[in-house]
Design an enzyme around this catalytic site. Structure first.
Site, PDB file in Angstrom:
ATOM      1  N   GLY A  14       0.784  -1.225   0.000  1.00  0.00           N
ATOM      2  CA  GLY A  14       0.000   0.000   0.000  1.00  0.00           C
ATOM      3  C   GLY A  14       0.813   1.270   0.000  1.00  0.00           C
ATOM      4  O   GLY A  14       1.818   1.398  -0.699  1.00  0.00           O
ATOM      5  N   VAL A  55       5.674  -2.236  15.526  1.00  0.00           N
ATOM      6  CA  VAL A  55       5.882  -0.819  15.822  1.00  0.00           C
ATOM      7  C   VAL A  55       5.379  -0.424  17.203  1.00  0.00           C
ATOM      8  O   VAL A  55       5.709   0.661  17.691  1.00  0.00           O
ATOM      9  CB  VAL A  55       5.203   0.093  14.768  1.00  0.00           C
ATOM     10  N   ASN A  81       3.947   5.717   8.860  1.00  0.00           N
ATOM     11  CA  ASN A  81       2.829   5.372   7.985  1.00  0.00           C
ATOM     12  C   ASN A  81       1.973   4.228   8.511  1.00  0.00           C
ATOM     13  O   ASN A  81       0.786   4.158   8.191  1.00  0.00           O
ATOM     14  CB  ASN A  81       3.389   5.009   6.597  1.00  0.00           C
ATOM     15  N   TYR A  85      -7.354   0.820  10.792  1.00  0.00           N
ATOM     16  CA  TYR A  85      -8.578   1.626  10.715  1.00  0.00           C
ATOM     17  C   TYR A  85      -9.817   0.749  10.712  1.00  0.00           C
ATOM     18  O   TYR A  85     -10.567   0.696   9.742  1.00  0.00           O
ATOM     19  CB  TYR A  85      -8.554   2.548   9.488  1.00  0.00           C
ATOM     20  N   SER A 133      -5.106  11.590   8.672  1.00  0.00           N
ATOM     21  CA  SER A 133      -6.263  11.228   7.858  1.00  0.00           C
ATOM     22  C   SER A 133      -7.218  12.407   7.748  1.00  0.00           C
ATOM     23  O   SER A 133      -7.417  13.156   8.717  1.00  0.00           O
ATOM     24  CB  SER A 133      -7.002  10.040   8.475  1.00  0.00           C
ATOM     25  N   TYR A 146     -10.454   5.604  15.514  1.00  0.00           N
ATOM     26  CA  TYR A 146      -9.533   5.999  14.452  1.00  0.00           C
ATOM     27  C   TYR A 146      -9.420   7.514  14.371  1.00  0.00           C
ATOM     28  O   TYR A 146      -8.313   8.071  14.335  1.00  0.00           O
ATOM     29  CB  TYR A 146     -10.024   5.438  13.121  1.00  0.00           C
ATOM     30  N   LYS A 150      -6.024   9.753  15.090  1.00  0.00           N
ATOM     31  CA  LYS A 150      -5.402  10.606  14.081  1.00  0.00           C
ATOM     32  C   LYS A 150      -5.438  12.086  14.485  1.00  0.00           C
ATOM     33  O   LYS A 150      -4.541  12.854  14.133  1.00  0.00           O
ATOM     34  CB  LYS A 150      -6.092  10.400  12.729  1.00  0.00           C
ATOM     35  N   PRO A 176      -4.662  12.084   4.081  1.00  0.00           N
ATOM     36  CA  PRO A 176      -5.369  11.637   2.878  1.00  0.00           C
ATOM     37  C   PRO A 176      -6.806  11.256   3.179  1.00  0.00           C
ATOM     38  O   PRO A 176      -7.180  11.020   4.333  1.00  0.00           O
ATOM     39  CB  PRO A 176      -4.568  10.398   2.458  1.00  0.00           C
TER      40      PRO A 176
END
Length: 241
Positions: A14, A55, A81, A85, A133, A146, A150, A176
């Site tokens: 992705g 991570v 990155n 979600y 986001s 989510y 963000k 995005p």
């Protein structure tokens, strides 16, 4: 001139894979950190350093950064990155659902950035890019954890930019809209999800991973040193800031 280097989390597929390939195309040496092997990405990037790690695990992140420095000797760019979600009604969201989203989307960028910071400082300049986001601005009701995570990431971006400005390290976020990835196609984009978002954008098409590459390359460029603490809303006009 010293070769520039970059670390991208969530690089197996992705957006992360697109970012890794794009940075390599600009002459960066690239390392990727993901929970799974990054065979496909490694096949597209010369001298790619693959770090398989969680991570959200502090020890694994620290060991991964040490391996990157062993290979590169220096680090200039960090792209946070990796993210999750899940979409479900708020009343069905469990405490563990909430904690998982916060760990991956908010705590992991903290862990990765903190581990990378000594190396960015040693390099004399740096770029930290957090993938947020546009959902922060549109607030879909089935993605409460989510959106909260963000939104926190944007706050992290702003405060950290203020802290690191004196070191010539910039910190920015890219927000995005729903991007067509294999994961999104199985989850939030399924059953009309892409069409729902697209119909609320002034650019009436689904966002693809290459749509974000030019923004990333602009933000990490050495000549973008006066841009910091900002959130770039790359969402086809789903929200105007």
């Amino acid at each position: 001139m010293e070769t520039r280097t970059a670390l991208v989390t969530g690089a197996a597929q992705g957006l992360g894979q697109e970012f890794a390939v794009a940075l390599a195309g600009r002459g960066y040496r690239v390392a990727g950190l993901d929970l799974v092997p990054q065979t496909e990405t490694a096949g597209k990037v010369l001298d790619y350093v693959e770090v398989v790690a969680d991570v959200t695990d502090e020890d694994q992140v620290q060991a991964g950064l040490e391996r990157v420095i062993d290979q590169f000797g220096v680090l200039h760019v960090v792209v946070n990155n990796a993210g999750v979600y899940p979409a479900k009604p708020f009343e069905e969201t469990t405490a563990e659902d909430w904690r998982r989203v916060m760990r991956v989307n908010l705590e992991a960028p903290f862990l990765v950035t903190r581990a990378a910071l000594p190396y960015l400082k040693a390099a004399g300049w740096g770029r930290i890019v957090n993938i947020a986001s546009a959902a922060v601005f549109t607030a879909p009701p089935t993605m409460v954890p989510y959106v909260a995570s963000k939104t926190g990431l944007i706050g992290f971006t702003r405060a950290l930019a203020a802290a690191l400005g004196p070191y010539d390290i910039t910190v920015n976020a890219i927000a995005p809209s729903m991007v067509r990835t294999s994961t999104a196609e199985r989850t939030v984009g399924a059953d009309g999800g892409f069409e729902f978002i697209r119909d609320r954008q002034v650019v009436r098409r689904t966002q693809e991973t290459p749509d974000l590459v030019s923004t990333l390359l602009y933000v990490v460029d050495e000549s973008s040193g006066f841009l910091t603490g900002q959130t770039l809303n790359v969402s086809g006009g789903s929200a105007f800031l």
